[in-house]
Write a protein that holds these residues in place. Structure first.
Motif, short mmCIF file in Angstrom:
data_model
loop_
_atom_site.label_atom_id
_atom_site.label_comp_id
_atom_site.label_asym_id
_atom_site.label_seq_id
_atom_site.Cartn_x
_atom_site.Cartn_y
_atom_site.Cartn_z
N UNK A 109 0.85 -1.20 0.00
CA UNK A 109 0.00 0.00 0.00
C UNK A 109 0.89 1.25 0.00
N UNK A 110 1.88 1.25 0.88
CA UNK A 110 2.77 2.42 0.99
C UNK A 110 3.62 2.59 -0.28
N UNK A 111 4.06 1.47 -0.87
CA UNK A 111 4.87 1.57 -2.09
C UNK A 111 4.09 2.24 -3.21
N UNK A 112 2.80 1.90 -3.30
CA UNK A 112 1.95 2.50 -4.34
C UNK A 112 1.88 4.02 -4.14
N UNK A 113 1.72 4.42 -2.88
CA UNK A 113 1.61 5.85 -2.59
C UNK A 113 2.94 6.55 -2.90
N UNK A 114 4.04 5.95 -2.43
CA UNK A 114 5.35 6.56 -2.68
C UNK A 114 5.60 6.72 -4.18
N UNK A 148 4.81 10.35 -4.21
CA UNK A 148 5.97 10.87 -3.47
C UNK A 148 5.53 11.25 -2.07
N UNK A 149 6.06 12.38 -1.57
CA UNK A 149 5.76 12.77 -0.18
C UNK A 149 4.28 13.11 0.00
N UNK A 150 3.72 12.66 1.10
CA UNK A 150 2.34 13.06 1.43
C UNK A 150 2.39 14.19 2.45
N UNK A 151 1.31 14.97 2.48
CA UNK A 151 1.27 16.12 3.40
C UNK A 151 0.79 15.71 4.79
N UNK A 152 -0.16 14.79 4.83
CA UNK A 152 -0.69 14.33 6.13
C UNK A 152 -0.86 12.82 6.11
N UNK A 153 -0.44 12.17 7.19
CA UNK A 153 -0.70 10.74 7.41
C UNK A 153 -1.53 10.63 8.68
#
Ligand SMILES: NC(=O)c1ccc[n+]([C@@H]2O[C@H](COP(=O)([O-])OP(=O)(O)OC[C@H]3O[C@@H](n4cnc5c(N)ncnc54)[C@H](OP(=O)(O)O)[C@@H]3O)[C@@H](O)[C@H]2O)c1
Length: 236
Positions: A72-77, A81-86
Motif C-alpha cells: 500500500x505504501x509503495x503505491x503511494x510513494x 511521493x511525499x504526502x502532506x498528512x498521514x
C-alpha cells in the motif's frame, strides 16, 4: 498539485469523516481497508462530492499484515511521493480483561492498532523527510491515558500508541514534520453498533475530522502534540 492525505481505515467512522472533510476541500485521499466493496463505495462517494482535482487511491489491505501495508505504501510513494498528512487511524476495539480475555487478543490488538501505525509511518517517512514537511496524526484514545476495568489489551495498545507518538514527535522535530496524538472518548461509529445509549452520550466523528482539519491548518511554527476529547457528558 493538490495536497495529499493518507488515512488508514477510512471506509467507516472517524477515518471516513476525515476523508470526506479533506476531499471536500480538494485534497487527494489514499486509504486502505479490508472490505473491497466498502472501498469502492467510498471512492465513488468521494468522486461525486469532491472537486475534480482530487485523486483517490483505495486499496485492499489488512493493516495488521506488514507485507500488505508495505505494498500500500509503495503505491503511494510511487504515485505521489511525499504526502502532506498521514493519519494512523485503523484500529479495532475488543473489550476484555487481561486475566480472562481470549488468547491472542493482545497480539491482535497490538498488530492492528499499534504495529500498523509504526510500519506505515516508517514506510512513508523517507519521502516526507526528503521534503522536510508533513504531519502525522496518531489516533489513540482516552483508553491510552486512563485504564479502565474492561479495557484490557485495547488499553495497552492505545497507551503504546501514545508512546509511538511521543517518540516520533522527538525524532521528527529537526525534520520539520509535525506529530499529533488524538485521544478521543466515545465517538458514534460502527464500533458502537447495537448500543442502547442515546446519541448525545457520544461525540460525532465529524467533530474529530474538523479538529484534524483545524490542527493541520496552523502555521508550521506550532505543533499540537496531544488532544484529549470527551463527550460533553463525559466518558461512558
Ligand atoms: N469510536 C470510538 O468511540 C473511538 C474512541 C477512541 C478511539 N477510537 C479509535 O479511532 C479509530 C477509528 O475507530 P472507529 O470507531 O472510527 O472505527 P470503525 O467505525 O469500526 O472503522 C474502522 C475502519 O478501520 C478499518 N479497519 C479495521 N481493521 C482494519 C485492518 N485490520 N486493516 C485495515 N483496515 C481496518 C475498517 O474497515 P474494514 O473493516 O473493511 O477493514 C474501517 O474502515 C480506531 O483506532 C479506534 O481505536 C475510536
Amino acid at each position: 498539485m493538490n495536497k495529499k492525505i493518507v488515512i488508514s481505515g477510512a471506509t467507516k467512522g472517524i477515518g471516513r469523516a476525515i476523508a470526506e472533510k479533506f476531499a471536500m476541500n480538494g485534497w487527494s485521499v489514499a486509504t486502505c481497508a479490508r472490505n473491497t466493496d466498502e472501498l469502492e463505495k467510498l471512492k465513488q462517494h468521494l468522486i461525486k462530492t469532491a472537486p475534480e482535482a482530487a485523486v483517490f487511491i483505495t486499496e485492499k489491505c489488512d493493516v495488521s499484515n506488514t507485507e500488505q501495508l508495505r505494498q500500500f505504501a509503495q503505491k503511494i510513494n510511487k504515485e505521489w511521493g511525499a504526502v502532506d498528512v498521514l493519519v494512523n487511524n485503523a484500529g479495532v476495539f475488543l473489550p476484555g480483561q487481561i486475566m480472562n480475555e481470549a488468547d491472542g487478543q493482545l497480539e491482535k490488538l497490538m498488530e492492528t492498532n499499534l504495529y500498523s501505525a509504526y510500519h506505515l509511518s516508517r514506510f512513508l517517512l523517507p519521502e516526507m523527510i526528503k521534503k522536510s514537511d508533513g504531519h502525522i496524526f496518531n489516533i489513540s484514545s482516552v483508553a491510552g491515558l486512563q485504564a479502565y476495568p474492561n479495557g484490557g489489551s485495547y488499553s495497552i495498545s492505545k497507551f503504546a500508541m501514545m508512546g509511538l507518538s511521543k517518540a516520533l514527535r522527538e525524532e521528527l522535530k529537526p525534520h520539520g514534520i509535525r506529530v499529533t496524538a488524538l485521544m478521543p472518548g466515545a465517538t458514534l461509529t460502527d464500533s458502537w453498533s447495537g448500543t442502547s445509549l442515546p446519541d448525545n452520550r457520544f461525540m460525532k466523528p465529524e467533530d474529530v475530522a474538523d479538529l484534524v482539519w483545524s490542527i493541520q491548518q496552523l502555521s508550521k511554527n506550532t505543533d499540537v502534540e496531544e488532544v484529549l476529547l470527551r463527550p460533553l457528558l463525559g466518558d461512558i
